[in-house]
Design a protein around this motif. Structure first.
Motif, PDB file in Angstrom:
ATOM      1  N   ASP A 160       0.834  -1.211   0.000  1.00 24.91           N
ATOM      2  CA  ASP A 160       0.000   0.000   0.000  1.00 24.91           C
ATOM      3  C   ASP A 160       0.864   1.256   0.000  1.00 24.91           C
ATOM      4  OD1 ASP A 160      -1.867  -1.995   0.571  1.00 24.91           O
ATOM      5  OD2 ASP A 160      -1.869  -1.547   2.709  1.00 24.91           O
ATOM      6  N   LYS A 161       0.336   2.331  -0.615  1.00 27.22           N
ATOM      7  CA  LYS A 161       1.031   3.620  -0.617  1.00 27.22           C
ATOM      8  C   LYS A 161       0.005   4.735  -0.479  1.00 27.22           C
ATOM      9  CE  LYS A 161       3.896   1.070  -3.554  1.00 27.22           C
ATOM     10  NZ  LYS A 161       3.679   0.142  -4.657  1.00 27.22           N
ATOM     11  N   TYR A 162      -0.006   5.397   0.701  1.00 29.99           N
ATOM     12  CA  TYR A 162      -0.927   6.512   0.885  1.00 29.99           C
ATOM     13  C   TYR A 162      -0.420   7.424   1.994  1.00 29.99           C
ATOM     14  CZ  TYR A 162      -2.747   3.308   4.507  1.00 29.99           C
ATOM     15  OH  TYR A 162      -2.871   2.441   5.559  1.00 29.99           O
ATOM     16  N   LEU A 163      -0.934   8.651   1.974  1.00 28.38           N
ATOM     17  CA  LEU A 163      -0.615   9.667   2.976  1.00 28.38           C
ATOM     18  C   LEU A 163      -1.892  10.381   3.354  1.00 28.38           C
ATOM     19  CD1 LEU A 163       1.450  11.575   4.511  1.00 28.38           C
ATOM     20  CD2 LEU A 163       1.417  12.988   2.440  1.00 28.38           C
ATOM     21  N   MET A 164      -2.208  10.442   4.653  1.00 27.18           N
ATOM     22  CA  MET A 164      -3.369  11.177   5.143  1.00 27.18           C
ATOM     23  C   MET A 164      -2.912  12.319   6.041  1.00 27.18           C
ATOM     24  SD  MET A 164      -6.168   8.219   6.124  1.00 27.18           S
ATOM     25  CE  MET A 164      -5.034   6.969   6.743  1.00 27.18           C
ATOM     26  N   ALA A 165      -3.516  13.476   5.874  1.00 27.04           N
ATOM     27  CA  ALA A 165      -3.218  14.634   6.715  1.00 27.04           C
ATOM     28  C   ALA A 165      -4.509  15.117   7.361  1.00 27.04           C
ATOM     29  CB  ALA A 165      -2.591  15.747   5.886  1.00 27.04           C
ATOM     30  N   ASP A 166      -4.592  15.005   8.703  1.00 26.13           N
ATOM     31  CA  ASP A 166      -5.818  15.356   9.431  1.00 26.13           C
ATOM     32  C   ASP A 166      -7.003  14.718   8.717  1.00 26.13           C
ATOM     33  OD1 ASP A 166      -4.243  16.853  11.157  1.00 26.13           O
ATOM     34  OD2 ASP A 166      -4.559  18.729  10.063  1.00 26.13           O
ATOM     35  N   ARG A 167      -8.084  15.476   8.590  1.00 24.46           N
ATOM     36  CA  ARG A 167      -9.192  15.061   7.729  1.00 24.46           C
ATOM     37  C   ARG A 167      -9.293  16.004   6.534  1.00 24.46           C
ATOM     38  NH1 ARG A 167     -12.615  11.328   9.464  1.00 24.46           N
ATOM     39  NH2 ARG A 167     -14.275  12.122   8.131  1.00 24.46           N
ATOM     40  N   PHE A 205     -16.722  12.657   5.374  1.00 22.07           N
ATOM     41  CA  PHE A 205     -15.709  12.354   4.365  1.00 22.07           C
ATOM     42  C   PHE A 205     -15.613  10.827   4.289  1.00 22.07           C
ATOM     43  CE2 PHE A 205     -11.183  13.992   3.073  1.00 22.07           C
ATOM     44  CZ  PHE A 205     -11.266  13.294   1.878  1.00 22.07           C
ATOM     45  N   PRO A 206     -16.557  10.170   3.597  1.00 30.72           N
ATOM     46  CA  PRO A 206     -16.674   8.703   3.692  1.00 30.72           C
ATOM     47  C   PRO A 206     -15.447   7.928   3.240  1.00 30.72           C
ATOM     48  CG  PRO A 206     -18.167   9.614   2.033  1.00 30.72           C
ATOM     49  CD  PRO A 206     -17.651  10.765   2.815  1.00 30.72           C
ATOM     50  N   SER A 207     -14.765   8.358   2.165  1.00 28.33           N
ATOM     51  CA  SER A 207     -13.602   7.582   1.729  1.00 28.33           C
ATOM     52  C   SER A 207     -12.416   7.768   2.673  1.00 28.33           C
ATOM     53  CB  SER A 207     -13.205   7.949   0.296  1.00 28.33           C
ATOM     54  OG  SER A 207     -12.745   9.283   0.196  1.00 28.33           O
ATOM     55  N   MET A 208     -12.313   8.932   3.314  1.00 30.73           N
ATOM     56  CA  MET A 208     -11.305   9.106   4.364  1.00 30.73           C
ATOM     57  C   MET A 208     -11.582   8.143   5.513  1.00 30.73           C
ATOM     58  SD  MET A 208      -8.628  10.777   5.702  1.00 30.73           S
ATOM     59  CE  MET A 208      -8.370  12.481   5.135  1.00 30.73           C
ATOM     60  N   ASP A 209     -12.863   7.994   5.864  1.00 29.67           N
ATOM     61  CA  ASP A 209     -13.229   7.047   6.920  1.00 29.67           C
ATOM     62  C   ASP A 209     -12.841   5.625   6.523  1.00 29.67           C
ATOM     63  OD1 ASP A 209     -14.291   9.140   8.393  1.00 29.67           O
ATOM     64  OD2 ASP A 209     -16.336   8.815   7.674  1.00 29.67           O
ATOM     65  N   GLN A 210     -13.087   5.249   5.256  1.00 28.47           N
ATOM     66  CA  GLN A 210     -12.712   3.920   4.778  1.00 28.47           C
ATOM     67  C   GLN A 210     -11.207   3.701   4.899  1.00 28.47           C
ATOM     68  OE1 GLN A 210     -14.259   2.752   0.834  1.00 28.47           O
ATOM     69  NE2 GLN A 210     -15.718   4.437   1.010  1.00 28.47           N
ATOM     70  N   LEU A 211     -10.428   4.684   4.465  1.00 23.27           N
ATOM     71  CA  LEU A 211      -8.975   4.539   4.466  1.00 23.27           C
ATOM     72  C   LEU A 211      -8.430   4.509   5.893  1.00 23.27           C
ATOM     73  CD1 LEU A 211      -6.458   4.248   2.746  1.00 23.27           C
ATOM     74  CD2 LEU A 211      -6.335   6.747   2.574  1.00 23.27           C
ATOM     75  N   ARG A 212      -8.961   5.356   6.777  1.00 25.80           N
ATOM     76  CA  ARG A 212      -8.512   5.352   8.174  1.00 25.80           C
ATOM     77  C   ARG A 212      -8.846   4.010   8.832  1.00 25.80           C
ATOM     78  NH1 ARG A 212      -7.152  10.107  10.739  1.00 25.80           N
ATOM     79  NH2 ARG A 212      -7.832   9.215  12.708  1.00 25.80           N
ATOM     80  N   GLU A 213     -10.022   3.495   8.576  1.00 24.18           N
ATOM     81  CA  GLU A 213     -10.400   2.202   9.148  1.00 24.18           C
ATOM     82  C   GLU A 213      -9.482   1.095   8.633  1.00 24.18           C
ATOM     83  OE1 GLU A 213     -14.293  -0.789   9.332  1.00 24.18           O
ATOM     84  OE2 GLU A 213     -14.496   1.242   8.531  1.00 24.18           O
ATOM     85  N   TYR A 214      -9.159   1.157   7.337  1.00 25.40           N
ATOM     86  CA  TYR A 214      -8.249   0.173   6.765  1.00 25.40           C
ATOM     87  C   TYR A 214      -6.878   0.272   7.433  1.00 25.40           C
ATOM     88  CZ  TYR A 214      -5.118  -2.147   3.511  1.00 25.40           C
ATOM     89  OH  TYR A 214      -4.142  -2.964   2.968  1.00 25.40           O
ATOM     90  N   ASP A 395       0.245  -9.922  -1.741  1.00 25.34           N
ATOM     91  CA  ASP A 395       0.481  -8.633  -1.100  1.00 25.34           C
ATOM     92  C   ASP A 395      -0.808  -7.959  -0.646  1.00 25.34           C
ATOM     93  OD1 ASP A 395       3.129  -8.981  -1.671  1.00 25.34           O
ATOM     94  OD2 ASP A 395       3.155  -7.625  -3.390  1.00 25.34           O
ATOM     95  N   THR A 396      -0.685  -7.072   0.353  1.00 25.57           N
ATOM     96  CA  THR A 396      -1.767  -6.117   0.575  1.00 25.57           C
ATOM     97  C   THR A 396      -1.780  -5.179  -0.628  1.00 25.57           C
ATOM     98  OG1 THR A 396      -0.424  -4.437   1.687  1.00 25.57           O
ATOM     99  CG2 THR A 396      -1.328  -6.198   3.055  1.00 25.57           C
ATOM    100  N   GLU A 397      -2.947  -4.815  -1.088  1.00 28.23           N
ATOM    101  CA  GLU A 397      -3.085  -3.937  -2.255  1.00 28.23           C
ATOM    102  C   GLU A 397      -4.311  -3.060  -2.091  1.00 28.23           C
ATOM    103  OE1 GLU A 397      -0.902  -3.719  -4.560  1.00 28.23           O
ATOM    104  OE2 GLU A 397       0.181  -5.625  -4.584  1.00 28.23           O
ATOM    105  N   LEU A 398      -4.243  -1.856  -2.667  1.00 25.46           N
ATOM    106  CA  LEU A 398      -5.361  -0.921  -2.644  1.00 25.46           C
ATOM    107  C   LEU A 398      -5.610  -0.362  -4.038  1.00 25.46           C
ATOM    108  CD1 LEU A 398      -4.470   1.202   0.536  1.00 25.46           C
ATOM    109  CD2 LEU A 398      -6.122  -0.670   0.381  1.00 25.46           C
ATOM    110  N   MET A 399      -6.873  -0.247  -4.387  1.00 19.18           N
ATOM    111  CA  MET A 399      -7.283   0.532  -5.557  1.00 19.18           C
ATOM    112  C   MET A 399      -8.408   1.461  -5.118  1.00 19.18           C
ATOM    113  SD  MET A 399      -5.383  -0.199  -8.184  1.00 19.18           S
ATOM    114  CE  MET A 399      -6.270   0.482  -9.592  1.00 19.18           C
ATOM    115  N   LEU A 400      -8.324   2.723  -5.530  1.00 18.95           N
ATOM    116  CA  LEU A 400      -9.360   3.700  -5.233  1.00 18.95           C
ATOM    117  C   LEU A 400     -10.197   3.872  -6.494  1.00 18.95           C
ATOM    118  CD1 LEU A 400      -9.987   5.361  -2.655  1.00 18.95           C
ATOM    119  CD2 LEU A 400      -8.955   7.313  -3.811  1.00 18.95           C
TER     120      LEU A 400
END
Length: 464
Positions: A160-167, A205-214, A395-400
């Protein structure tokens, strides 16, 4: 005496073979898709009729990809979450470390999740990472740390490759955290994709919630180990680098109007594989191919490598049998920077064409690493998933997956910039060349290496 030495040699060989078997055999069986996954799939769940309030933007340029990461980190006030397969302390990697260090000094909590292979080969004991992780507000965890005493877990990796900043926003895609993928640097590079997603109402922000939960589900795994805090004197150098960045790239640190830079999205859905390091049910591959099969007119796929088993080829054949126009762009054999990907395409190109897909080969001399697809004029998708057996089963993998006609159009336009110079495949040995197109020659040395790799390692293609 000779007989004694021979016996010892045979014992050593037997032990090595047994160890190799313990590494490989747990991943040699490819699981089928479960009834729950089949019953739970619904193409309609990826579409919506109304604007969700979420907005998105494609990031295609490596320099822009670094700038946007630094911008999000510099604007964060409470929390930064960074997950990546690979992270190096080269030029762009140090810039990220410097920005993260400054954020932690501002009181921002920083959580970093890296794969065990990257940790063992580039982070463990590295003074630049120690300078960051000694901070009180910084936590670093390692997914499935390399443990020679547990060979049955060595092949399960975090991709996986992602970066979250606050909400505020997040960036998700296929880029690792080093110079091949980030920044404007001379020398070797890869081309790749990210998507930046924000929301007009940060509290909804539903997709942020999905990603944070993941993220939290992976972070909480027993297979993730927290790294003890070290100490190193590189902090002052990182802080000096941060001050230099602010002087030389002032625009990276200025707030921007993301609404102006993004387009509306009706739906944003995260698709993920199972998260443990064991062999996996191919959830991502099944989901995206079933979604593609529902297309009315066209599917366009970009992937750097193609290593498919018979079921995966069957899924592609089903898409081609039900959708009028299906195209796939991958690296040519000569252009492919992954020797196993090059070998497999060299061997199985004719079988792949037998699925009915229209093949394009990227042949510019720079290895293409992009993982994205579009469906008709609605769906745009970006992530970490390669069309290979490792991404499907190991592998763990993500697609948005994003329902947005505007983003779909922008992604198709950006994909087209690569496709216009790509080679159009006729069959396994010929192309429909545009005026002035000359395919890269496959050197005799590389061809020999591919043939040798085929005979020595083709059996292990599910690991590559």
């Amino acid at each position: 005496m000779k007989r004694h030495r021979l016996r010892k040699l045979l014992i050593v060989i037997a032990l090595l073979l047994a160890y190799a078997g313990a590494v490989v055999l747990p991943y040699a069986r490819q699981p089928a898709v479960s009834a729950d996954t089949v019953e739970g799939f619904s193409a309609s769940g990826f579409y919506a009729d109304a604007d969700s309030g979420q907005r998105a933007r494609i990031i295609s340029d490596n320099g822009e990809a670094l700038a946007e990461r630094i911008r999000l980190i510099s604007q964060a006030e409470e929390e930064i979450i960074l997950s990546t397969f690979d992270f190096n302390a080269d030029d762009s990697g140090k810039m990220l470390l410097a920005a993260l260090l400054d954020a932690s000094r501002r009181g921002v909590h920083v959580s970093i999740l890296v794969d065990g292979l990257a940790y063992a080969t580039g982070i463990l004991g590295n003074p630049w990472f120690l300078a960051l992780t000694q901070e009180e507000n910084v936590e670093l965890k390692v997914y499935n740390p390399i443990n020679p005493l547990k060979p049955w877990k060595l092949m399960g990796r975090l991709h996986d490759k992602y970066l979250m900043a606050d909400r505020t926003a997040y960036i998700l895609g296929g880029r690792n955290c080093y110079d091949f993928f980030l920044g404007d640097h001379d020398g070797y590079k890869n081309y790749d994709w990210d998507v930046l997603v924000c929301c007009e109402d940060a509290e909804s922000f539903p997709s942020m919630d999905q990603l944070r939960e993941y993220f939290q589900s992976v972070w909480a795994l027993d297979d993730c180990r927290a790294v003890d805090k070290g100490k190193d004197e590189k902090q002052e150098e990182l802080l000096a680098l941060y001050r230099q960045m602010r002087q030389e790239h002032e625009d990276w640190f200025l707030p921007v109007d993301y609404k102006e830079l993004t387009v509306p999205a009706r739906s944003v859905q995260l698709v993920s594989n199972p998260i443990g390091p064991q062999v996996k049910e191919p959830v991502v591959f099944y989901t995206i191919t079933e979604l593609m099969e529902q297309a009315e007119e066209s599917v366009s796929i970009h992937t750097p490598y193609i290593l498919c088993d018979e079921w995966m080829l069957g899924q592609l054949s089903d898409i081609c049998g039900s959708v009028p126009q299906v195209s796939m762009m991958t690296n040519s054999v000569a252009n492919n920077g992954n020797p196993f990907g090059a070998m497999d395409y060299y061997v199985n190109k004719e079988k792949l064409l037998g699925s009915g897909v229209s093949m394009l080969e990227y042949d510019s001399g720079v290895s293409y690493h992009g993982k994205c697809f579009t469906i008709d004029d609605r769906i745009a998708a970006v992530g970490s998933f390669n069309w290979d057996m490792r991404s499907a089963y190991l592998d763990t993998e993500l697609m948005l997956v994003i329902d947005s006609p505007e983003l779909n159009g922008k992604l198709r336009e950006a994909m087209g910039l690569y496709e216009k110079d790509a080679l159009k495949v006729i069959d396994a040995s010929s192309y429909d060349l545009a005026e002035g197109q000359v395919p890269q020659p496959l050197s005799s040395g590389k061809e020999f290496r591919l043939k040798l790799l085929r005979y020595l390692a083709y059996w292990a293609r599910f690991l590559m």
